[in-house]
Motif scaffolding. Structure first.
Motif, PDB file in Angstrom:
ATOM      1  N   GLY A   1       0.813  -1.209   0.000  1.00 12.90           N
ATOM      2  CA  GLY A   1       0.000   0.000   0.000  1.00 12.90           C
ATOM      3  C   GLY A   1       0.846   1.259   0.000  1.00 12.90           C
ATOM      4  O   GLY A   1       2.061   1.227  -0.188  1.00 12.90           O
ATOM      5  N   LEU A   2       0.207   2.376   0.231  1.00 12.88           N
ATOM      6  CA  LEU A   2       0.867   3.676   0.218  1.00 12.88           C
ATOM      7  C   LEU A   2       1.803   3.808   1.421  1.00 12.88           C
ATOM      8  O   LEU A   2       1.438   3.444   2.551  1.00 12.88           O
ATOM      9  CB  LEU A   2      -0.174   4.793   0.239  1.00 12.88           C
ATOM     10  N   ILE A   3       3.001   4.319   1.197  1.00 15.50           N
ATOM     11  CA  ILE A   3       3.970   4.533   2.276  1.00 15.50           C
ATOM     12  C   ILE A   3       3.640   5.834   2.984  1.00 15.50           C
ATOM     13  O   ILE A   3       3.535   6.894   2.349  1.00 15.50           O
ATOM     14  CB  ILE A   3       5.406   4.565   1.721  1.00 15.50           C
ATOM     15  N   ARG A   4       3.485   5.752   4.298  1.00 14.39           N
ATOM     16  CA  ARG A   4       3.140   6.934   5.100  1.00 14.39           C
ATOM     17  C   ARG A   4       4.296   7.230   6.062  1.00 14.39           C
ATOM     18  O   ARG A   4       4.522   6.475   7.004  1.00 14.39           O
ATOM     19  CB  ARG A   4       1.854   6.703   5.879  1.00 14.39           C
ATOM     20  N   PRO A   5       5.029   8.315   5.842  1.00 15.09           N
ATOM     21  CA  PRO A   5       6.124   8.651   6.764  1.00 15.09           C
ATOM     22  C   PRO A   5       5.606   9.215   8.075  1.00 15.09           C
ATOM     23  O   PRO A   5       4.550   9.857   8.132  1.00 15.09           O
ATOM     24  CB  PRO A   5       6.920   9.707   5.982  1.00 15.09           C
TER      25      PRO A   5
ATOM     26  N   LEU B   1       8.192   4.971   9.377  1.00 12.36           N
ATOM     27  CA  LEU B   1       7.207   4.960   8.303  1.00 12.36           C
ATOM     28  C   LEU B   1       6.371   3.699   8.423  1.00 12.36           C
ATOM     29  O   LEU B   1       6.758   2.734   9.087  1.00 12.36           O
ATOM     30  CB  LEU B   1       7.871   5.058   6.926  1.00 12.36           C
ATOM     31  N   ARG B   2       5.232   3.713   7.768  1.00 13.86           N
ATOM     32  CA  ARG B   2       4.343   2.554   7.842  1.00 13.86           C
ATOM     33  C   ARG B   2       3.615   2.377   6.520  1.00 13.86           C
ATOM     34  O   ARG B   2       3.375   3.348   5.788  1.00 13.86           O
ATOM     35  CB  ARG B   2       3.343   2.695   8.992  1.00 13.86           C
ATOM     36  N   PHE B   3       3.260   1.153   6.241  1.00 11.69           N
ATOM     37  CA  PHE B   3       2.472   0.835   5.053  1.00 11.69           C
ATOM     38  C   PHE B   3       1.806  -0.513   5.280  1.00 11.69           C
ATOM     39  O   PHE B   3       2.181  -1.276   6.178  1.00 11.69           O
ATOM     40  CB  PHE B   3       3.344   0.824   3.788  1.00 11.69           C
ATOM     41  N   ARG B   4       0.827  -0.800   4.439  1.00 11.24           N
ATOM     42  CA  ARG B   4       0.061  -2.035   4.584  1.00 11.24           C
ATOM     43  C   ARG B   4       0.395  -3.005   3.462  1.00 11.24           C
ATOM     44  O   ARG B   4       0.740  -2.588   2.353  1.00 11.24           O
ATOM     45  CB  ARG B   4      -1.438  -1.739   4.590  1.00 11.24           C
ATOM     46  N   LEU B   5       0.289  -4.268   3.782  1.00  9.61           N
ATOM     47  CA  LEU B   5       0.491  -5.337   2.812  1.00  9.61           C
ATOM     48  C   LEU B   5      -0.773  -6.175   2.727  1.00  9.61           C
ATOM     49  O   LEU B   5      -1.361  -6.538   3.757  1.00  9.61           O
ATOM     50  CB  LEU B   5       1.653  -6.248   3.220  1.00  9.61           C
ATOM     51  N   ARG B   6      -1.189  -6.462   1.490  1.00  9.05           N
ATOM     52  CA  ARG B   6      -2.280  -7.413   1.277  1.00  9.05           C
ATOM     53  C   ARG B   6      -1.649  -8.773   1.020  1.00  9.05           C
ATOM     54  O   ARG B   6      -0.964  -8.971   0.019  1.00  9.05           O
ATOM     55  CB  ARG B   6      -3.163  -6.983   0.116  1.00  9.05           C
ATOM     56  N   LEU B   7      -1.875  -9.696   1.929  1.00 12.28           N
ATOM     57  CA  LEU B   7      -1.223 -10.991   1.859  1.00 12.28           C
ATOM     58  C   LEU B   7      -1.705 -11.776   0.647  1.00 12.28           C
ATOM     59  O   LEU B   7      -2.877 -11.689   0.242  1.00 12.28           O
ATOM     60  CB  LEU B   7      -1.487 -11.780   3.135  1.00 12.28           C
TER      61      LEU B   7
ATOM     62  N   VAL C   1      11.220  -3.427  12.845  1.00  6.89           N
ATOM     63  CA  VAL C   1      10.029  -3.602  12.028  1.00  6.89           C
ATOM     64  C   VAL C   1       8.990  -4.342  12.861  1.00  6.89           C
ATOM     65  O   VAL C   1       9.275  -5.433  13.377  1.00  6.89           O
ATOM     66  CB  VAL C   1      10.328  -4.393  10.732  1.00  6.89           C
ATOM     67  N   HIS C   2       7.818  -3.749  13.011  1.00  2.01           N
ATOM     68  CA  HIS C   2       6.747  -4.340  13.799  1.00  2.01           C
ATOM     69  C   HIS C   2       5.567  -4.632  12.875  1.00  2.01           C
ATOM     70  O   HIS C   2       5.181  -3.800  12.046  1.00  2.01           O
ATOM     71  CB  HIS C   2       6.314  -3.404  14.922  1.00  2.01           C
ATOM     72  N   VAL C   3       4.991  -5.809  13.038  1.00  2.00           N
ATOM     73  CA  VAL C   3       3.909  -6.275  12.180  1.00  2.00           C
ATOM     74  C   VAL C   3       2.646  -6.435  13.018  1.00  2.00           C
ATOM     75  O   VAL C   3       2.668  -7.087  14.074  1.00  2.00           O
ATOM     76  CB  VAL C   3       4.266  -7.617  11.508  1.00  2.00           C
ATOM     77  N   THR C   4       1.558  -5.833  12.558  1.00  5.30           N
ATOM     78  CA  THR C   4       0.268  -5.962  13.230  1.00  5.30           C
ATOM     79  C   THR C   4      -0.787  -6.330  12.203  1.00  5.30           C
ATOM     80  O   THR C   4      -0.743  -5.878  11.052  1.00  5.30           O
ATOM     81  CB  THR C   4      -0.135  -4.659  13.940  1.00  5.30           C
ATOM     82  N   SER C   5      -1.740  -7.151  12.629  1.00  2.00           N
ATOM     83  CA  SER C   5      -2.826  -7.566  11.754  1.00  2.00           C
ATOM     84  C   SER C   5      -3.934  -6.519  11.802  1.00  2.00           C
ATOM     85  O   SER C   5      -4.424  -6.159  12.879  1.00  2.00           O
ATOM     86  CB  SER C   5      -3.360  -8.932  12.185  1.00  2.00           C
ATOM     87  N   VAL C   6      -4.333  -6.019  10.636  1.00  2.00           N
ATOM     88  CA  VAL C   6      -5.372  -4.995  10.557  1.00  2.00           C
ATOM     89  C   VAL C   6      -6.737  -5.643  10.364  1.00  2.00           C
ATOM     90  O   VAL C   6      -7.699  -5.320  11.067  1.00  2.00           O
ATOM     91  CB  VAL C   6      -5.069  -4.020   9.403  1.00  2.00           C
ATOM     92  N   LYS C   7      -6.825  -6.535   9.408  1.00  2.00           N
ATOM     93  CA  LYS C   7      -8.042  -7.290   9.134  1.00  2.00           C
ATOM     94  C   LYS C   7      -7.641  -8.536   8.370  1.00  2.00           C
ATOM     95  O   LYS C   7      -6.469  -8.660   7.970  1.00  2.00           O
ATOM     96  CB  LYS C   7      -9.049  -6.443   8.337  1.00  2.00           C
ATOM     97  N   PRO C   8      -8.542  -9.483   8.163  1.00  2.00           N
ATOM     98  CA  PRO C   8      -8.153 -10.699   7.451  1.00  2.00           C
ATOM     99  C   PRO C   8      -7.537 -10.387   6.084  1.00  2.00           C
ATOM    100  O   PRO C   8      -8.130  -9.718   5.244  1.00  2.00           O
ATOM    101  CB  PRO C   8      -9.481 -11.457   7.309  1.00  2.00           C
ATOM    102  N   GLY C   9      -6.316 -10.858   5.903  1.00  2.00           N
ATOM    103  CA  GLY C   9      -5.629 -10.665   4.644  1.00  2.00           C
ATOM    104  C   GLY C   9      -4.821  -9.395   4.529  1.00  2.00           C
ATOM    105  O   GLY C   9      -4.161  -9.182   3.509  1.00  2.00           O
ATOM    106  N   VAL C  10      -4.828  -8.546   5.567  1.00  2.00           N
ATOM    107  CA  VAL C  10      -4.106  -7.271   5.519  1.00  2.00           C
ATOM    108  C   VAL C  10      -3.313  -7.102   6.814  1.00  2.00           C
ATOM    109  O   VAL C  10      -3.862  -7.276   7.911  1.00  2.00           O
ATOM    110  CB  VAL C  10      -5.065  -6.077   5.341  1.00  2.00           C
ATOM    111  N   VAL C  11      -2.036  -6.774   6.679  1.00  2.00           N
ATOM    112  CA  VAL C  11      -1.187  -6.476   7.827  1.00  2.00           C
ATOM    113  C   VAL C  11      -0.562  -5.098   7.622  1.00  2.00           C
ATOM    114  O   VAL C  11      -0.444  -4.618   6.486  1.00  2.00           O
ATOM    115  CB  VAL C  11      -0.073  -7.534   8.018  1.00  2.00           C
ATOM    116  N   GLU C  12      -0.186  -4.493   8.736  1.00  2.00           N
ATOM    117  CA  GLU C  12       0.500  -3.200   8.671  1.00  2.00           C
ATOM    118  C   GLU C  12       1.921  -3.368   9.177  1.00  2.00           C
ATOM    119  O   GLU C  12       2.146  -3.944  10.251  1.00  2.00           O
ATOM    120  CB  GLU C  12      -0.229  -2.145   9.501  1.00  2.00           C
ATOM    121  N   LEU C  13       2.881  -2.862   8.409  1.00  2.00           N
ATOM    122  CA  LEU C  13       4.279  -2.852   8.808  1.00  2.00           C
ATOM    123  C   LEU C  13       4.623  -1.461   9.300  1.00  2.00           C
ATOM    124  O   LEU C  13       4.448  -0.473   8.577  1.00  2.00           O
ATOM    125  CB  LEU C  13       5.190  -3.234   7.633  1.00  2.00           C
TER     126      LEU C  13
END
Length: 458
Positions: free
Chosen positions: A86-90, A95-101, A126-138
């Motif tokens: 996803g979009l990189i947010r500084p 910084l953080r961005f989301r990944l669609r698994l 680097v910290h990984v959190t689950s946002v919703k099924p199939g999407v994580v935020e780094l």
């Protein structure tokens, strides 16, 4: 000549820039990150994203339709597909961005590669959190935010929610009594346990809550906050008289709740309540937070006569821990050790304290007392806290999750000043009136001298 002058100026500018960058990296890491670290990390991420994902084993074979389209259009080699980024947010700390698994992946796969991602993109963590099924935020952290703790400006306290420390992912650690009613805080001498307590009390002092303290070290820890305390016990005898009063207050609140539950037929369901938060605001009792500093002093006995008093106090604490939440009574238990060797009831009381904060401890068994039954993986991290970092701790709860936190510095004078300023917020609780501490008068501020003294020279 002009070319030499230009080169000299350019060289001097580069040297000054390098010196400034080195100074900022040591003394102002947030500035260094915004000026240098952030652009470099973004470039690394954009240019190496696909190869890094492939090296970490986070790519999957493309779908048949995609493979056919690539062969028909470009005749290139079919490469594995990485997760969609996803979009990189500084941010000011990273910084953080989301990944669609991709199909077949789970958040644990990305979390297992966090250390590889840290090195590949040149960040601190680097910290990984689950946002919703199939999407994580780094969440990428550019520097060690726990070296110099600065709480986010956007953090705002709420009723019974106090931002008391900073987590290692640059997010505030919020002590939420409505989510975690009771907590155990352990730590050795000079580990930062008192600093944690100061931040917590100064945050609660500004809220409409009653603060009650039990400090069997003659009140040396909690006495400076006396103007804001509704009750204070400074020895086991006073604690033995105070705890039954709190239990009686709890029982009175349960009678109030039961009276509200005696509802006539046809009353809407939202009027039926099982705790004080369902009562109308005009009838709702004030919440009470009980601080117990050095809880081991309540368990230690010297004679057979003290054993009966100890058993009564422990029984009252267990009842408050089991039933106090619905009545709006919350426990904050602090100490250096809290194990079964203290005596009967210690393990049962500890089992009711779902929140855990463990500062530096003197041995592994103390860390196991705090974290072993909720997050066994955090025991080793608690034992590795260095004495040079007071205030650093491991925070965990019964969900099994844990994280490093560090409390910002707050002097005893500043915390005491907050309690003096908020003394008018002490609620009227007649049952606790006999235990209200005598608040010492605040010393007047020294006026600035009218003349500047002459320096003494030798």
């Amino acid at each position: 000549m002009s070319d030499l002058l230009t080169l000299a100026v350019l060289g001097g500018s580069l040297v000054a820039l390098g010196v400034g960058a080195a100074w900022a990296r040591t003394h102002c890491p947030a500035l260094f990150w915004c000026a240098f670290g952030l652009p470099l990390s973004v470039v690394r991420l954009l240019t190496s994203y696909v190869s890094v994902m492939e090296a970490c084993g986070l790519t999957v074979p493309p779908s048949r339709l995609r493979a056919l389209a690539v062969r028909a259009a470009t005749r290139r080699e079919i490469r594995p597909v990485p997760p969609r980024r996803g979009l990189i947010r500084p941010t000011s700390t990273g910084l953080r961005f989301r990944l669609r698994l991709a199909p077949g992946q789970e958040p644990a796969d990305v979390a297992a590669s966090s250390e590889r991602l840290r090195h590949a993109w040149g960040v601190h963590a680097v910290h990984v959190t689950s946002v919703k099924p199939g999407v994580v935020e780094l969440r990428l952290v550019g520097f060690d935010v726990l070296a110099r703790v600065r709480m986010p400006r956007a953090t705002r306290p709420d009723v019974l929610r106090v931002p008391v420390a900073l987590r290692e992912d640059a997010q505030p650690f919020v002590r939420d009594y409505l989510a975690v009613p009771h907590q155990l805080t352990l730590g050795a001498t000079l580990s930062g346990k008192s600093m944690y307590l100061r931040n917590l009390i100064s945050g609660l002092a500004r809220q409409p809550v009653a603060l009650v303290g039990i400090d069997c070290k003659r009140g040396v820890e909690l006495a400076p906050f006396a103007p804001r305390l509704s009750a204070l016990a400074t020895n086991p005898d006073e604690a033995a008289r105070l705890l039954p009063v709190l239990v009686a207050e709890m029982e009175d609140r349960y009678d109030l709740i039961k009276a509200r539950q005696g509802i006539a037929p046809g009353t809407p369901d939202e009027d039926i309540t099982s705790d004080i938060w369902g009562l109308p605001e005009r009838e709702r009792p004030i919440p009470v937070v009980l601080f117990v500093d050095e809880v081991a002093e309540l368990f230690l006995i010297a004679t057979k006569k003290d054993e009966e008093r100890r058993d009564e106090m422990v029984t009252h604490l267990i009842r408050l821990a089991q039933l106090g939440r619905a009545a709006g009574i919350f426990l904050e238990i602090c100490g250096q050790r809290f194990g079964a060797e203290l005596g009967k009831g210690a393990t049962m009381l500890r089992a009711q304290l779902s929140g855990r904060v463990c500062h530096r401890v003197n041995d592994e068994s103390s860390a196991k007392m705090a974290l072993g039954d909720i997050a066994p993986q955090a025991v080793g991290a608690a034992c590795s806290i260095a004495p040079e970092r007071p205030g650093l701790a491991i925070a965990g709860d019964t969900s099994g999750g844990w994280t490093h936190i560090r409390t910002p510095y707050l002097s005893l004078g500043d915390a005491s000043a907050v309690c003096h300023e908020t003394a008018a917020l002490v609620p009227e609780l007649p049952a606790l009136a006999p235990f209200r501490p005598l608040a010492p008068a605040r010393p007047p501020e020294k006026a600035a001298p009218l003349t500047t003294p002459r320096p003494i020279t030798g």
